[in-house]
Design a protein around this motif. Structure first.
Motif, PDB file in Angstrom:
ATOM      1  N   PRO A 144      -6.701  -1.573 -20.850  1.00  0.00           N
ATOM      2  CA  PRO A 144      -7.746  -0.740 -20.246  1.00  0.00           C
ATOM      3  C   PRO A 144      -7.186   0.266 -19.242  1.00  0.00           C
ATOM      4  N   SER A 145      -7.803   1.440 -19.198  1.00  0.00           N
ATOM      5  CA  SER A 145      -7.474   2.398 -18.147  1.00  0.00           C
ATOM      6  C   SER A 145      -7.988   1.856 -16.820  1.00  0.00           C
ATOM      7  N   GLU A 146      -7.478   2.386 -15.715  1.00  0.00           N
ATOM      8  CA  GLU A 146      -7.847   1.857 -14.401  1.00  0.00           C
ATOM      9  C   GLU A 146      -7.739   2.927 -13.336  1.00  0.00           C
ATOM     10  N   TRP A 147      -8.428   2.678 -12.223  1.00  0.00           N
ATOM     11  CA  TRP A 147      -8.248   3.502 -11.039  1.00  0.00           C
ATOM     12  C   TRP A 147      -7.756   2.605  -9.910  1.00  0.00           C
ATOM     13  N   PHE A 148      -7.037   3.214  -8.962  1.00  0.00           N
ATOM     14  CA  PHE A 148      -6.463   2.426  -7.872  1.00  0.00           C
ATOM     15  C   PHE A 148      -6.561   3.196  -6.569  1.00  0.00           C
ATOM     16  N   LEU A 149      -6.585   2.429  -5.485  1.00  0.00           N
ATOM     17  CA  LEU A 149      -6.716   2.983  -4.146  1.00  0.00           C
ATOM     18  C   LEU A 149      -5.787   2.234  -3.208  1.00  0.00           C
ATOM     19  N   ASN A 150      -5.023   2.958  -2.399  1.00  0.00           N
ATOM     20  CA  ASN A 150      -4.169   2.385  -1.366  1.00  0.00           C
ATOM     21  C   ASN A 150      -4.447   3.096  -0.047  1.00  0.00           C
ATOM     22  N   ALA A 151      -4.603   2.339   1.023  1.00  0.00           N
ATOM     23  CA  ALA A 151      -4.836   2.929   2.340  1.00  0.00           C
ATOM     24  C   ALA A 151      -4.039   2.140   3.367  1.00  0.00           C
ATOM     25  N   GLY A 152      -3.195   2.850   4.158  1.00  0.00           N
ATOM     26  CA  GLY A 152      -2.300   2.141   5.063  1.00  0.00           C
ATOM     27  C   GLY A 152      -2.128   2.807   6.411  1.00  0.00           C
ATOM     28  N   VAL A 153      -1.615   2.025   7.361  1.00  0.00           N
ATOM     29  CA  VAL A 153      -1.292   2.504   8.704  1.00  0.00           C
ATOM     30  C   VAL A 153       0.115   2.050   9.050  1.00  0.00           C
ATOM     31  N   ASN A 154       0.795   2.801   9.907  1.00  0.00           N
ATOM     32  CA  ASN A 154       2.140   2.462  10.355  1.00  0.00           C
ATOM     33  C   ASN A 154       2.257   2.704  11.853  1.00  0.00           C
ATOM     34  N   TYR A 155       2.918   1.773  12.541  1.00  0.00           N
ATOM     35  CA  TYR A 155       3.077   1.894  13.991  1.00  0.00           C
ATOM     36  C   TYR A 155       4.531   1.636  14.358  1.00  0.00           C
ATOM     37  N   PHE A 156       5.145   2.605  15.082  1.00  0.00           N
ATOM     38  CA  PHE A 156       6.524   2.460  15.531  1.00  0.00           C
ATOM     39  C   PHE A 156       6.579   1.686  16.846  1.00  0.00           C
TER      40      PHE A 156
END
Length: 300
Positions: free
Chosen positions: A201-213
């Motif tokens: 099957p075809s698909e959709w994807f989502l990624n959401a991220g944060v980074n802290y030094f």
């Protein structure tokens, strides 16, 4: 370049103090943190490209373990006891210029599925191209990029619970958006579509991220990952046969947290993934370690 990499914190500060740096030297300083982040928080969904003519080479060890799976949307114990998969990824990324980068990934994998036995083989190979559309350094707004990638299936059997993967070729396209909100804090997100062969099957994807030094050498990050496919077949459902494992509707959501340690032209990233919900997928706990070397190939 290796000496400059050890001054990542100063580069980020320079970035936000001077949003409209015009010189190539200043822009390279701004993008050095992004070069490192490409193997950590924003590896999956980054609008920032590596410094032009800079190459990164990575090796990742990924361990996945599960003793439960989602039979359709119902969480159940694995009938064969456990599923353990270990994958070694070899990855590279190169900045062609300040607007375009290429990346590649290939690996080998081994599965131990308890009573079903073990299997191993060459895993899938992916080549991608990323194009920058907007650069926050130039516009003062957000950074935006699009990526197109193709994947060739590895050499392994499919249609079994202990298969290495779906065994399908695929093409995907995504758009990513991000911004450094403070000298030590950045956010990024990605949305994409993937289309596969062999009735996967075809698909959709989502990624959401944060980074802290935390310091010039240490950063922490978190990311939410979501995948939804358009299949209509469930494991154990009407019309399902063992040969149909690659054709099931596979959904998942998971949280990823990790840390990145960097010294000169070397970085080490450790990640932990925890499945939150799913459909027709194993309830994986995942640990990943990635080791990266950076090379400046610029020749004036």
């Amino acid at each position: 370049m290796p000496q400059a990499l050890s001054k990542i914190g100063r580069c980020v500060l320079d970035h936000l103090v001077e949003k409209r740096m015009k010189s190539i030297e200043s822009k390279a300083c701004v993008l050095l943190p992004v070069l490192l982040l490409s193997t950590s928080a924003f590896a999956e969904g980054s609008p920032w490209l590596p410094v032009p003519q800079t190459l990164s080479l990575s090796v990742a060890h990924v361990s996945q373990e599960a003793d439960q799976f989602y039979r359709g949307e119902t969480l159940a114990n694995l009938p064969f006891g456990e599923f353990n998969q270990t994958t070694i990824w070899f990855m590279g990324k190169y900045g062609l210029n300040d607007k375009t980068a290429i990346d590649a990934r290939w690996g080998t994998s081994e599965v131990d599925a308890g009573a079903l036995g073990s299997t191993d083989g060459a895993f899938d190979a992916t080549i991608g191209v990323t194009r920058s559309l907007l650069d926050e350094i130039e516009t003062g707004g957000v950074s935006v990029a699009v990526r197109v990638a193709g994947t060739l299936a590895g050499d392994y059997e499919t249609g079994r619970p202990n298969s290495l993967g779906d065994g399908a070729n695929s093409i995907e396209s995504s758009i990513s958006v991000g911004k450094f909100l403070r000298p030590e804090f950045g956010v990024a997100g990605e949305f994409g579509l993937r289309f596969s062969t062999n009735d996967v099957p075809s698909e959709w994807f989502l990624n959401a991220g944060v980074n802290y030094f935390l310091s010039p050498h240490v950063s922490l990050y978190g990311q939410y990952q979501l995948k939804r496919s358009n299949g209509d077949l469930d494991i154990g459902g009407t019309g399902f046969t063992p040969a149909g494992f690659p054709e099931v509707q596979e959904n998942l959501s998971r949280i990823r947290v990790g840390a990145s340690l960097q010294y000169e032209n070397f970085s080490w990233d450790i990640n932990i993934y925890k499945t939150q919900d799913g459909r027709n997928t194993a309830d994986f706990d995942i640990v990943s370690n990635t080791f990266t070397l950076y090379f400046d190939l610029f020749r004036p």
